[in-house]
Design a protein around this motif. Structure first.
Motif, mmCIF file in Angstrom:
data_model
loop_
_atom_site.group_PDB
_atom_site.id
_atom_site.type_symbol
_atom_site.label_atom_id
_atom_site.label_comp_id
_atom_site.label_asym_id
_atom_site.label_seq_id
_atom_site.Cartn_x
_atom_site.Cartn_y
_atom_site.Cartn_z
ATOM 1 N N SER A 1 -4.776 15.665 -12.737
ATOM 2 C CA SER A 1 -5.981 15.968 -11.958
ATOM 3 C C SER A 1 -7.211 15.792 -12.853
ATOM 4 N N PHE A 2 -8.345 15.576 -12.215
ATOM 5 C CA PHE A 2 -9.595 15.434 -12.959
ATOM 6 C C PHE A 2 -9.909 16.717 -13.718
ATOM 7 N N GLU A 3 -9.648 17.857 -13.093
ATOM 8 C CA GLU A 3 -9.932 19.140 -13.727
ATOM 9 C C GLU A 3 -9.090 19.336 -14.983
ATOM 10 N N ALA A 4 -7.808 18.950 -14.920
ATOM 11 C CA ALA A 4 -6.930 19.074 -16.089
ATOM 12 C C ALA A 4 -7.392 18.144 -17.210
ATOM 13 N N ALA A 5 -7.807 16.939 -16.856
ATOM 14 C CA ALA A 5 -8.319 15.997 -17.857
ATOM 15 C C ALA A 5 -9.596 16.539 -18.493
ATOM 16 N N GLN A 6 -10.478 17.082 -17.672
ATOM 17 C CA GLN A 6 -11.733 17.653 -18.160
ATOM 18 C C GLN A 6 -11.475 18.858 -19.067
ATOM 19 N N GLU A 7 -10.543 19.718 -18.681
ATOM 20 C CA GLU A 7 -10.226 20.905 -19.477
ATOM 21 C C GLU A 7 -9.637 20.517 -20.831
ATOM 22 N N SER B 1 0.828 -1.212 0.000
ATOM 23 C CA SER B 1 0.000 0.000 0.000
ATOM 24 C C SER B 1 0.863 1.263 0.000
ATOM 25 N N GLU B 2 2.019 1.236 0.673
ATOM 26 C CA GLU B 2 2.921 2.390 0.644
ATOM 27 C C GLU B 2 3.503 2.574 -0.755
ATOM 28 N N TYR B 3 3.833 1.464 -1.397
ATOM 29 C CA TYR B 3 4.362 1.538 -2.756
ATOM 30 C C TYR B 3 3.316 2.109 -3.711
ATOM 31 N N ILE B 4 2.094 1.642 -3.602
ATOM 32 C CA ILE B 4 1.013 2.125 -4.470
ATOM 33 C C ILE B 4 0.796 3.620 -4.261
ATOM 34 N N ALA B 5 0.929 4.086 -3.014
ATOM 35 C CA ALA B 5 0.759 5.516 -2.729
ATOM 36 C C ALA B 5 1.832 6.363 -3.411
ATOM 37 N N LEU B 6 2.993 5.766 -3.712
ATOM 38 C CA LEU B 6 4.076 6.494 -4.373
ATOM 39 C C LEU B 6 3.873 6.628 -5.881
ATOM 40 N N LEU B 7 3.006 5.817 -6.451
ATOM 41 C CA LEU B 7 2.782 5.855 -7.895
ATOM 42 C C LEU B 7 2.125 7.171 -8.292
ATOM 43 N N PRO B 8 2.495 7.711 -9.449
ATOM 44 C CA PRO B 8 1.887 8.981 -9.872
ATOM 45 C C PRO B 8 0.381 8.812 -10.094
ATOM 46 N N LYS B 9 -0.346 9.805 -9.662
ATOM 47 C CA LYS B 9 -1.804 9.785 -9.805
ATOM 48 C C LYS B 9 -2.198 10.242 -11.205
ATOM 49 N N SER B 10 -3.230 9.626 -11.721
ATOM 50 C CA SER B 10 -3.754 10.016 -13.022
ATOM 51 C C SER B 10 -5.274 9.992 -12.924
ATOM 52 N N ARG B 11 -5.897 10.950 -13.509
ATOM 53 C CA ARG B 11 -7.358 11.038 -13.491
ATOM 54 C C ARG B 11 -7.874 10.989 -14.914
ATOM 55 N N ARG B 12 -9.047 10.397 -15.083
ATOM 56 C CA ARG B 12 -9.613 10.190 -16.418
ATOM 57 C C ARG B 12 -10.962 10.882 -16.536
ATOM 58 N N PHE B 13 -11.169 11.499 -17.694
ATOM 59 C CA PHE B 13 -12.451 12.115 -18.031
ATOM 60 C C PHE B 13 -12.840 11.611 -19.417
ATOM 61 N N THR B 14 -14.074 11.190 -19.574
ATOM 62 C CA THR B 14 -14.556 10.664 -20.855
ATOM 63 C C THR B 14 -15.714 11.517 -21.346
ATOM 64 N N ALA B 15 -15.706 11.818 -22.641
ATOM 65 C CA ALA B 15 -16.799 12.569 -23.274
ATOM 66 C C ALA B 15 -17.121 11.910 -24.600
#
Length: 128
Positions: A107-113, A36-50
């Motif tokens: 971030s979700f906002e960046a993906a949405q934009e 779980s600590e290793y997973i927390a180190l992974l870069p976060k990515s957010r997805r938006f679909t249209a």
């Protein structure tokens, strides 16, 4: 004979996966990290679909024009665009005449934009 090639390929896959798991477990122990600590180190990515309605005959034109207008593109299961820190997949809708945009960013906002900006570009192309 091609059957032997398939056998060796599948055998290699069976050998490589356990090796990967052992190396990964060793690395976790060396770094004193839990999974779980290793997973927390992974870069976060957010997805938006249209999805944008589009006639079947216009889908190819839109994808070609978007590829022409955006420099960092790649054709792989649709048109992949790297723009402003986001990655966007542009592809034809599977069941109805439409264009799908799948945007991923930090971030979700960046993906949405990013998806919103590309949607505006597509609407402009469709209105031509």
């Amino acid at each position: 004979y091609s059957l032997s090639a398939k056998t060796s390929e599948s055998t290699r896959m069976l050998r490589d996966f356990p090796y990967f798991v052992l190396c990964f477990a060793k690395r976790l122990v060396e770094d004193s990290l839990s999974l779980s600590e290793y997973i927390a180190l992974l870069p976060k990515s957010r997805r938006f679909t249209a999805e944008l309605a589009c006639e079947w005959r216009d889908i190819g034109k839109v994808i070609a024009k978007v590829a022409e207008n955006n420099g960092h593109t790649e054709l792989s299961r649709g048109l992949r665009i790297k723009k402003d820190g986001a990655e966007i997949l542009l592809c034809a809708g599977a069941l109805r005449p439409s264009i799908r945009l799948i945007s991923e960013a930090a971030s979700f906002e960046a993906a949405q934009e990013s998806a919103r900006e590309l949607s505006q570009e597509i609407r402009k192309i469709l209105s031509e």
